[in-house]
Motif scaffolding. Structure first.
Motif, short mmCIF file in Angstrom:
data_model
loop_
_atom_site.label_atom_id
_atom_site.label_comp_id
_atom_site.label_asym_id
_atom_site.label_seq_id
_atom_site.Cartn_x
_atom_site.Cartn_y
_atom_site.Cartn_z
N ALA A 94 -8.10 -12.84 49.30
CA ALA A 94 -8.22 -13.54 48.03
C ALA A 94 -9.25 -14.65 48.12
O ALA A 94 -9.41 -15.28 49.16
N ASP A 95 -9.96 -14.87 47.03
CA ASP A 95 -10.91 -15.98 46.92
C ASP A 95 -10.24 -17.02 46.02
O ASP A 95 -9.91 -16.71 44.87
N PRO A 96 -10.05 -18.25 46.50
CA PRO A 96 -9.33 -19.26 45.72
C PRO A 96 -10.01 -19.66 44.42
O PRO A 96 -9.39 -20.29 43.56
N ALA A 97 -11.27 -19.28 44.22
CA ALA A 97 -11.97 -19.60 42.97
C ALA A 97 -11.60 -18.62 41.85
O ALA A 97 -11.84 -18.90 40.68
N TYR A 98 -10.98 -17.50 42.20
CA TYR A 98 -10.66 -16.45 41.23
C TYR A 98 -9.15 -16.47 40.99
O TYR A 98 -8.39 -15.77 41.66
N THR A 99 -8.73 -17.30 40.06
CA THR A 99 -7.32 -17.62 39.86
C THR A 99 -6.69 -16.97 38.62
O THR A 99 -5.50 -17.12 38.40
N ILE A 100 -7.48 -16.29 37.81
CA ILE A 100 -6.96 -15.67 36.58
C ILE A 100 -6.64 -14.20 36.88
O ILE A 100 -7.55 -13.38 37.05
N PRO A 101 -5.36 -13.85 36.97
CA PRO A 101 -5.01 -12.45 37.24
C PRO A 101 -5.45 -11.54 36.09
O PRO A 101 -5.38 -11.92 34.93
N LEU A 102 -5.92 -10.35 36.46
CA LEU A 102 -6.28 -9.33 35.48
C LEU A 102 -5.30 -8.17 35.64
O LEU A 102 -5.44 -7.35 36.55
N GLU A 103 -4.30 -8.15 34.78
CA GLU A 103 -3.35 -7.05 34.79
C GLU A 103 -4.11 -5.78 34.42
O GLU A 103 -4.88 -5.77 33.46
N ASN A 104 -3.92 -4.73 35.22
CA ASN A 104 -4.66 -3.49 34.97
C ASN A 104 -3.80 -2.28 35.25
O ASN A 104 -2.78 -2.37 35.92
N ASN A 105 -4.22 -1.16 34.73
CA ASN A 105 -3.48 0.09 34.85
C ASN A 105 -3.94 0.96 36.01
O ASN A 105 -3.51 2.10 36.12
N ALA A 106 -4.77 0.43 36.90
CA ALA A 106 -5.27 1.21 38.03
C ALA A 106 -4.62 0.80 39.35
O ALA A 106 -4.91 1.39 40.39
N GLY A 107 -3.78 -0.22 39.33
CA GLY A 107 -3.09 -0.64 40.54
C GLY A 107 -3.88 -1.56 41.45
O GLY A 107 -3.50 -1.77 42.59
N TYR A 108 -4.98 -2.10 40.96
CA TYR A 108 -5.77 -3.02 41.77
C TYR A 108 -5.18 -4.42 41.68
O TYR A 108 -4.63 -4.82 40.66
N ASP A 109 -5.30 -5.19 42.76
CA ASP A 109 -4.97 -6.61 42.76
C ASP A 109 -6.23 -7.29 42.25
O ASP A 109 -7.18 -7.53 43.00
N MET A 110 -6.29 -7.55 40.95
CA MET A 110 -7.54 -7.93 40.29
C MET A 110 -7.44 -9.32 39.68
O MET A 110 -6.41 -9.71 39.17
N ALA A 111 -8.57 -10.05 39.75
CA ALA A 111 -8.62 -11.40 39.19
C ALA A 111 -10.04 -11.71 38.73
O ALA A 111 -11.00 -11.00 39.05
N THR A 112 -10.15 -12.80 37.98
CA THR A 112 -11.44 -13.32 37.57
C THR A 112 -11.40 -14.84 37.69
O THR A 112 -10.33 -15.42 37.90
N ALA A 113 -12.52 -15.49 37.54
CA ALA A 113 -12.61 -16.94 37.63
C ALA A 113 -12.50 -17.55 36.24
O ALA A 113 -12.89 -16.92 35.25
N PRO A 114 -12.01 -18.78 36.15
CA PRO A 114 -11.94 -19.44 34.84
C PRO A 114 -13.29 -19.47 34.12
O PRO A 114 -13.34 -19.24 32.91
N ALA A 115 -14.38 -19.70 34.83
CA ALA A 115 -15.70 -19.73 34.19
C ALA A 115 -16.10 -18.35 33.66
O ALA A 115 -16.71 -18.24 32.60
N ASP A 116 -15.72 -17.29 34.37
CA ASP A 116 -16.03 -15.93 33.92
C ASP A 116 -15.17 -15.52 32.73
O ASP A 116 -15.59 -14.74 31.88
N GLN A 117 -13.97 -16.06 32.67
CA GLN A 117 -13.03 -15.73 31.59
C GLN A 117 -13.63 -16.07 30.22
O GLN A 117 -13.34 -15.40 29.23
N ASP A 118 -14.49 -17.07 30.17
CA ASP A 118 -15.11 -17.46 28.91
C ASP A 118 -15.94 -16.34 28.28
O ASP A 118 -16.16 -16.34 27.08
N PHE A 119 -16.42 -15.39 29.09
CA PHE A 119 -17.24 -14.29 28.59
C PHE A 119 -16.42 -13.07 28.18
O PHE A 119 -16.96 -12.12 27.63
N LEU A 120 -15.12 -13.07 28.50
CA LEU A 120 -14.27 -11.89 28.34
C LEU A 120 -13.32 -12.07 27.17
O LEU A 120 -12.58 -13.05 27.11
N GLY A 121 -13.31 -11.11 26.25
CA GLY A 121 -12.47 -11.21 25.07
C GLY A 121 -11.29 -10.25 25.08
O GLY A 121 -11.01 -9.58 26.07
#
Length: 135
Positions: free
Chosen positions: A55-82
């Motif tokens: 895990a990278d501590p800068a990527y704290t926003i979990p991305l729930e997904n249907n593929a079974g990946y342990d997925m996340a994004t960063a707060p700054a990147d979240q601003d681009f995602l709707g």
């Protein structure tokens, strides 16, 4: 936050990302240690899926997904995602979309499990070299 990885994209990713992997969705615009692209033309319209060993501590926003990946994004990147965030097959690659439309028609997949991050000086030099060729 949720992301739907469509069936055709899951099939494509099956050969690139091992099941259960830790993956981040991040920009590919020179704003983070996983990106060496740069230039104002890349801000908010270039993204990548990065496979990590830990895990990278800068990527704290979990991305729930249907593929079974342990997925996340960063707060700054979240601003681009709707809302309605999804990944689908697009021509011979992947597209990242949300309810507003296409975010990136060439979503890349990068394996960082065995990569050492570049130093700030190395990143700056690489960005200066390729930066004039991007925009």
């Amino acid at each position: 936050m949720k992301i739907n990885i469509k069936d055709d994209a899951q099939a494509y990713l099956a050969n690139k990302i091992p099941a259960g992997s830790r993956v981040i969705l991040t920009t590919d615009d020179g704003s983070n240690k996983y990106s060496s692209l740069g230039g104002s033309c890349a801000i908010g319209n270039k993204f990548q899926l990065v496979i990590l060993a830990a895990a990278d501590p800068a990527y704290t926003i979990p991305l729930e997904n249907n593929a079974g990946y342990d997925m996340a994004t960063a707060p700054a990147d979240q601003d681009f995602l709707g809302n309605g965030l999804n990944i689908a097959r697009w021509h011979s690659g992947l597209a990242l979309k949300d309810d507003s439309g296409m975010l990136d028609g060439a979503l890349s997949v990068v394996d960082w499990r065995d990569v050492s991050p570049e130093t700030e000086a190395e990143l700056r030099e690489k960005m200066a070299t390729i930066g004039t060729k991007i925009c």
